[in-house]
Each structure stands twice: as C-alpha cells, then as structure tokens.
Design an enzyme around this catalytic site. Structure first.
Site, PDB file in Angstrom:
ATOM      1  N   ASP A   1       5.788  -7.710   5.911  1.00  0.00           N
ATOM      2  CA  ASP A   1       7.135  -7.269   6.279  1.00  0.00           C
ATOM      3  C   ASP A   1       7.357  -7.326   7.788  1.00  0.00           C
ATOM      4  OD1 ASP A   1       7.286  -6.679   3.624  1.00  0.00           O
ATOM      5  OD2 ASP A   1       7.845  -4.582   3.879  1.00  0.00           O
TER       6      ASP A   1
ATOM      7  N   ASP B   1       9.101  -8.421  -6.100  1.00  0.00           N
ATOM      8  CA  ASP B   1       8.080  -7.973  -5.143  1.00  0.00           C
ATOM      9  C   ASP B   1       6.673  -8.006  -5.757  1.00  0.00           C
ATOM     10  OD1 ASP B   1       7.214  -6.947  -2.690  1.00  0.00           O
ATOM     11  OD2 ASP B   1       8.733  -5.375  -2.631  1.00  0.00           O
TER      12      ASP B   1
HETATM   13  C1  GLA Z   1       7.935  -4.617   0.199  1.00  0.00           C
HETATM   14  C2  GLA Z   1       8.784  -5.827   0.546  1.00  0.00           C
HETATM   15  C3  GLA Z   1       9.961  -5.381   1.398  1.00  0.00           C
HETATM   16  C4  GLA Z   1      10.774  -4.342   0.651  1.00  0.00           C
HETATM   17  C5  GLA Z   1       9.890  -3.185   0.254  1.00  0.00           C
HETATM   18  C6  GLA Z   1      10.601  -2.233  -0.681  1.00  0.00           C
HETATM   19  O1  GLA Z   1       7.339  -4.054   1.331  1.00  0.00           O
HETATM   20  O2  GLA Z   1       8.030  -6.793   1.212  1.00  0.00           O
HETATM   21  O3  GLA Z   1      10.769  -6.480   1.753  1.00  0.00           O
HETATM   22  O4  GLA Z   1      11.353  -4.943  -0.475  1.00  0.00           O
HETATM   23  O5  GLA Z   1       8.726  -3.637  -0.436  1.00  0.00           O
HETATM   24  O6  GLA Z   1       9.790  -1.165  -1.056  1.00  0.00           O
END
Ligand code: GLA
Length: 381
Positions: A194, A130
């Site tokens: 997301d 990430d």
């Molecule tokens: C980010 C990523 C998500 C998830 C969250 C976890 O937002 O884009 O897909 O992994 O972190 O905290």
C-alpha cells in the site's frame, strides 16, 4: 478470461480508502457522485466511484449472504449504483480472496458465486479483490502465485457467470509477481504494498512511500498494455502529507506509467492545487493514450530519472523526475528521443503550457522532488 475491452486505457475514478479508511457511508458516496460531476471530473474520464473495505456488515445474514452495513448503508448498494448510473458514472465495490477482508469483515472465500451474483444484481461495475486472510493451508505445496491464480480465477469465473460486465482489480500487492500472469484474470494488478501519503519515509514498514512505489513499478513497463495495467496503488493527491510539488510528481509519474488514476481525496473539499493537478487534461491524455504503453525508465543516474512514453500518432511524452533533495539539471537530448522523422521538434511543457521548438541537447533544471513532463511532436514546417 476477462474482457479486455473494459479497460482499453487505465481505469479512472475515485476510491474511498486513502482518505476515509472504513469511515464510509452512503452520504459520502452520494456527495462524491455529485462532486465528481460538478467538478467536471466525470467529463475528464474519472467515471468509477469505488467503495473500498468497510461497506459490509460484520457478519453474513442467516442465509449466508453478504450484506451492506445497515447503519452506514441503510438503503443498500443497489440505489447507490443507480445514482452513479444516473449521473453517467459507474459503481465499484470491494471484497477479498480470503475468509475476511483486511479490516476483518466477511469476504468471499467459498462464497465467490453468490457474492458475484449479488454484486451483479446490485448493478456493480467494478470489483477490487484483496488478498488478506487467505487460507494458504487449504492449498498445501502451492506457491502464493499459484494460490492467487486459483482464487482470482474463481472470482473471475464467478463474475463471468453472473453475467454483468465488471472491471476486475487484483489487489495482491505484487505477491508472486502478478504482472507475469495477471493479464486475462484481471484488468489491473497491484504491483506493490500500500502507498502512504509521504514522499519518503525513513522507517521501513509494510507500506511504501511515493519514491519507493515509483521505483518498484517503473521497471515493469513491458507488462502493461490495453486490457491489463500495472497498478502502483491509488492517488494521495490532496491528502496533506506531501507538498504540491510532490503531488504533481505523483500525478506525472502515474500518468507516464499508464497507471490507473483513482483519486483518493475528499472531492467535496478540494483545494485549488488539488483541483489543478487532478484536472490537467494534457497529463490525463498521456495516461489515457490509446497506444497504452507504460513509460520506459530510459535513464536513471544520481537520483534523476528520465522516462519516455511513446504515444499514438508518433508523439512522445518525456518525464524528468528529480528524486533528490537538491535542485538539479539534466541534459536532455531532444533529437534522440523525439519523433524520429522530424527535422524540428516541438516540446510542450504539460505543467506550464509553454511550447517551443527544441533541437540538440539542453540542460533542463528540475526542482527537488519535482517531475517535469513534456509532449514532443514533429514541428510541421
Ligand atoms: C489492503 C489493500 C488496500 C485497502 C485495504 C483495505 O491493505 O491493499 O488498498 O483496500 O486493504 O483494508
């Protein structure tokens, strides 16, 4: 350079995040492993069972090692990987380029080598990496794209040095256009913020609804292919925020876009509709087609999108997505998009199973928010 043979077609499996957030533990993982097998999902290709954020303890141990949360994962990660392998599956794990994960847990910045070694020793097969809490101040004058290439390069090298093949999933939300430089550093790269479990959201925020995410990803077709895939984020099918038609649309569009298919719902309690969508073999075959092409957005007018995806062996997949809130009809010119040499064309509707010969133009009705998908092939006689 990552080994492209680890992802000849888009990766498929399950990830904890969309449904469970950080409320995860070894029981959920064990039961999910069992459910994937019992539901026949493994045999359809859903082989990765992936932990997301939340698996690690709040701090590293006295030796600086990343440790699993002792309450949630009292037996550690190794036994989970063993259980996955025994079931014919693979285990995925999560870390982050920065000092901390998005949920504030310890991440891999400055610890890339030892963390990759730990993952390898545990038997991990997939690493999602990430982009939270990245110390950009350590890279004065560098763009985000440059910093991402440095940090994803570090973890790629660390994983290679650790000696266990791992599929690398770059999760930097499209920052710095990773589709332009991600191939070779990872097997898939997020192209957007997301996803949220909503078809359309009026308020704009950090994350994106289904139609927004689709539009961002749909124009990146030239960058996807065997060994490296555009990732418009994981599936929300089954999580309750959309209608069955809308979930069918997510599955259809993701398969047409050759996206990774990571299920994000509770597999221990699937509804009949969720099961029917996620197990549609003919749609999965479109996603997993060995030619590995992402559909082209061939037409886009008044909220109706026509997508065409060439398939190995000369067939073509056609998608018709009605983004609008009212029913519509679109005239498809079958002969123009059909396998070229064919005099007559068979169109198989991959949601109803209906198959017929088609020629010329035809008005195809499509419900609000619906996506219809056909597979076109040459009629043999
Ligand atoms: C980010 C990523 C998500 C998830 C969250 C976890 O937002 O884009 O897909 O992994 O972190 O905290």
């Amino acid at each position: 350079m990552v080994d492209p043979r680890l992802a000849p077609t888009p990766p498929m499996g399950f990830n904890t995040w969309n449904r469970f957030g950080i409320e995860i533990d070894e029981r959920l993982m064990t039961e999910t492993i069992a459910a994937i097998c019992e539901e026949g999902l493994r045999d359809l290709g859903y082989i990765y069972v992936n932990l997301d954020d939340g698996w690690m303890a709040p701090e590293r141990d006295a030796l600086g090692r990343l440790v699993p949360d002792p309450q949630r994962f009292p037996h550690g990660i190794g036994p989970l990987a063993d259980a996955a392998h025994k079931a014919g599956l693979k285990l995925g794990i999560y870390s982050d380029c920065g000092h901390r994960t998005c949920k504030g847990l310890p991440a891999s910045y400055g610890h890339e080598r030892e963390d990759a070694q730990a993952f390898a020793a545990w038997g991990v097969d997939f690493l999602k990496y990430d982009w939270c809490h990245v110390p950009f101040e350590d890279f004065p004058g560098r763009t985000h794209a440059e910093v991402a290439q440095i940090l994803y390069g570090r973890i790629e090298a660390a994983v290679a040095a650790a000696g266990r093949p791992m599929l690398l999933s770059m999760c930097n939300w499209g920052d710095g256009e990773p589709w332009r430089w991600g191939r070779g550093l990872a097997h898939m790269w997020r192209t957007t913020d997301d996803i949220v479990d909503a078809y359309r959201r009026e308020t704009s925020g950090w994350s994106g609804d289904l139609s927004t995410i689709f539009r961002l990803n749909a124009v990146l077709d030239e960058f996807a292919g065997p060994g490296g895939w555009n990732d418009p984020d994981m599936l929300e099918i089954g999580n309750g925020g959309m209608t069955t038609t809308e979930y069918q649309t997510q599955f259809s569009l993701w398969c047409l876009m050759a996206a990774p298919l990571l299920i994000g719902t509770d597999l221990r309690a699937m509804s009949e509709d969720t099961r029917r969508i996620l197990t549609n073999r003919e749609l999965i075959a479109i996603d997993q087609d060995p030619l590995g092409r992402q559909a082209v957005l061939a037409d886009d007018r008044d909220g109706i999108c026509l997508l065409t995806k060439p398939l190995a062996g000369g067939d073509v997949a056609v998608g018709l997505f009605n983004e609008r809130d009212a029913a519509a009809a679109y005239a498809i010119d079958w002969r123009r998009i059909a396998p070229t040499a064919a005099r007559e064309v068979l169109a198989r509707d991959l949601w109803t199973g209906e198959q017929r010969r088609v020629r010329g133009r035809e008005d195809c009705p499509v419900l609000p928010h619906e996506t219809r998908v056909w597979r076109l092939s040459a009629a043999l006689d």
